[in-house]
Design an enzyme around this catalytic site. Structure first.
Site, PDB file in Angstrom:
ATOM      1  N   GLN A 100       2.787  -2.912  -6.870  1.00  0.00           N
ATOM      2  CA  GLN A 100       1.519  -3.092  -7.588  1.00  0.00           C
ATOM      3  C   GLN A 100       1.604  -4.378  -8.416  1.00  0.00           C
ATOM      4  OE1 GLN A 100       0.056   0.471  -9.593  1.00  0.00           O
ATOM      5  NE2 GLN A 100       1.409   1.739  -8.339  1.00  0.00           N
ATOM      6  N   LYS A 195       0.769  -6.241  11.368  1.00  0.00           N
ATOM      7  CA  LYS A 195       0.247  -4.869  11.330  1.00  0.00           C
ATOM      8  C   LYS A 195      -1.077  -4.817  10.586  1.00  0.00           C
ATOM      9  CE  LYS A 195       2.730  -3.523   7.100  1.00  0.00           C
ATOM     10  NZ  LYS A 195       3.797  -2.711   6.521  1.00  0.00           N
ATOM     11  N   ASP A 225      10.066   2.841   2.655  1.00  0.00           N
ATOM     12  CA  ASP A 225       9.448   3.987   2.003  1.00  0.00           C
ATOM     13  C   ASP A 225       9.354   5.152   2.987  1.00  0.00           C
ATOM     14  OD1 ASP A 225       7.990   5.778   0.501  1.00  0.00           O
ATOM     15  OD2 ASP A 225       6.446   4.369  -0.094  1.00  0.00           O
TER      16      ASP A 225
END
Length: 314
Positions: A100, A195, A225
């Site tokens: 973020q 992607k 992740d």
């Protein structure tokens, strides 16, 4: 007049206990005595069981989930400041919320900037971390940042594999700079996986830019992740005629069904570091230690030495 070095004390948060022990051993010090008192409602309070007055205090804690890890670090910093520590260094091997780092759509928080503000407000004099998701996050801090580069750990391991047709790959366009930097160590070509996401952690489509035929591919990323991107990229790369595909990721977040996804993927190996402890063992996951690098960086900070010279790869 010779430089005066203050007494160094290393302390661990509960989220990085094993790594902290290894760093302390590599540094040649015992970990300091800090305890975390917990209340029945979940509230906690850190307490140093030894004097740290006038000391250079290194607080080691990755800020992966749960958020208690971040709050614990903030409270340790506050306790150290109130205990008259001379210099407080937050050693954050994995800097959480680093994804973020910008306002990419309306009405969202910039979490990494908020965390930087909290750490500085709590009282840190310096931060030491590794492979930030975006290097420019360093600018969020108004204190010095030592940004360690894990390539010095990964490159020797990749060289030891003896891959004759090595090509470096980025799992997305955003990681192309990281892949190119890594490729320079091997004088290797770079391919990119382009992607498109439907939403966070869900890929709509992916294409390969570059030739992977008969190549040994090493995907480079900072965070793994859910492992969905790596698994998709590995499958597509093998379909395009690659001989093998591996992945190098500094921070093994590995949430959700990540371990199952990795085991069932076309990846020959996922190479990670110990910035975040693994939740379970996996035959496909190779963990490399960051302890020596952090120990050397701590020594250089205390002795006013260079940090950048630690990143030279033979």
């Amino acid at each position: 007049m010779p430089l005066q070095f203050n007494t160094v004390k290393l302390f661990s948060g509960t989220g990085s206990t094993e790594l902290s022990k290894n760093i302390a051993a590599a540094y040649g010090h015992e970990l300091g005595d800090v305890v975390l008192s917990r209340f029945s409602d979940g509230e906690f309070q850190p307490h140093f069981n030894e004097s740290i007055r006038g000391c250079d205090v290194f607080l080691i804690q990755s800020t992966h989930q749960p958020t208690d890890n971040l709050m614990e670090l903030l409270m340790m910093i506050d306790a150290a400041r109130r205990a008259s520590a001379h210099y407080i260094i937050a050693v954050i091997p994995y800097f959480g919320l680093a994804r973020q780092d910008r306002k990419d759509k309306p009405r969202v928080a910039i979490g990494s900037k908020l965390v930087a503000n909290l750490l500085v407000a709590a009282g840190i004099n310096r931060i030491m971390t590794m492979d930030l998701h975006a290097a420019q996050i360093q600018a969020f801090f108004d204190v010095p940042v030592d940004h360690l580069d894990a390539s010095v750990i990964f490159v020797p391991y990749i060289k030891s594999l003896g891959l004759s047709n090595l090509t470096i790959a980025s799992p997305d366009m955003g990681g192309s700079y990281r892949a190119r930097s890594f490729a320079k160590f091997f004088n290797a070509e770079v391919v990119i996986c382009d992607k498109r996401r439907k939403r966070a952690n869900e890929i709509e489509s992916m294409t390969i830019i570059g030739d992977v035929t008969d190549q040994d591919i090493v995907l480079i990323d900072d965070i793994c992740d859910t492992a969905g991107t790596l698994a998709k990229a590995a499958s597509l790369i093998m379909e395009r005629g690659a001989r093998s595909v591996r992945a190098v990721c500094t921070h093994p977040v590995l949430s959700g069904k990540a371990y199952e996804t990795i085991e069932n993927s076309a990846l020959a190996e996922l190479i990670v570091t110990d910035t975040i402890p693994l939740k379970q063992e996996s035959s496909k996951i190779k963990v490399l230690s960051t302890a020596d690098l952090f120990a050397k960086a701590i020594a250089n900070v205390n002795e006013h030495g260079s940090i950048s010279q630690l990143f030279k790869v033979d």
